[in-house]
Design an enzyme around this catalytic site. Structure first.
Site, short mmCIF file in Angstrom:
data_model
loop_
_atom_site.label_atom_id
_atom_site.label_comp_id
_atom_site.label_asym_id
_atom_site.label_seq_id
_atom_site.Cartn_x
_atom_site.Cartn_y
_atom_site.Cartn_z
N ASN A 8 -38.08 -22.55 -5.97
CA ASN A 8 -39.23 -23.45 -6.01
C ASN A 8 -40.28 -22.83 -5.10
OD1 ASN A 8 -41.17 -25.40 -5.65
ND2 ASN A 8 -39.73 -27.08 -5.42
N GLU A 10 -42.88 -23.89 -3.89
CA GLU A 10 -43.44 -24.82 -2.91
C GLU A 10 -42.55 -24.96 -1.68
OE1 GLU A 10 -46.53 -26.15 -3.36
OE2 GLU A 10 -46.55 -24.92 -5.17
N CYS A 11 -41.35 -24.41 -1.73
CA CYS A 11 -40.36 -24.58 -0.67
C CYS A 11 -40.33 -23.36 0.26
CB CYS A 11 -38.98 -24.79 -1.29
SG CYS A 11 -37.62 -24.81 -0.10
N GLY A 12 -40.49 -23.60 1.55
CA GLY A 12 -40.48 -22.51 2.52
C GLY A 12 -39.16 -21.76 2.57
N ARG A 15 -38.98 -19.58 -0.50
CA ARG A 15 -39.87 -18.42 -0.37
C ARG A 15 -39.28 -17.39 0.59
NH1 ARG A 15 -43.76 -22.49 0.09
NH2 ARG A 15 -44.04 -21.98 2.29
#
Length: 114
Positions: A8, A10-12, A15
């Site tokens: 995802n 949007e997820c740190g 990433r």
């Protein structure tokens, strides 16, 4: 070696895990944005089995109603059905390689299967 990350953007944590994978040029990396291309129930079953965890251990509780719905203590079938219906309930990132599967929280857990 092949590696697949259920990601995802949007997820740190997702990433950060992806960055670890991308830093390994020898990997044949597949990135699956699981909110756009959700895994099947069969795939989720296999991923959790290979990770050595119960599906309820892979439930995302942050910013979801998973705890209120009892998913953190529910039977596998109930949890898997909920995840297939609502992929946002899948905790991320999951990474699969020839050496196994890990729920990469923290992201460094991915090193165990590289």
């Amino acid at each position: 070696m092949k590696a697949t990350i259920w990601h995802n953007p949007e997820c740190g944590k997702s990433r950060a895990t992806l960055a670890i994978l991308e830093a390994r040029p020898e990997l044949d990396l597949t990135v699956v944005e699981y909110l756009k291309q959700p895994p099947t129930r069969e795939k989720l079953t296999q991923l959790y089995r290979d990770a050595g965890i119960a599906p309820r251990e892979g439930v995302r509780t942050f910013k979801t109603d998973a705890e209120e719905r009892g998913l953190t203590t529910a039977e596998d079938d109930v949890v898997l059905d909920a995840m297939v219906a609502e992929p946002r309930l899948i905790e991320r990132p999951l990474v699969e390689t020839d050496k196994g599967v890990r729920l990469c929280r923290p992201p460094e857990r991915v090193e165990e299967i590289l």
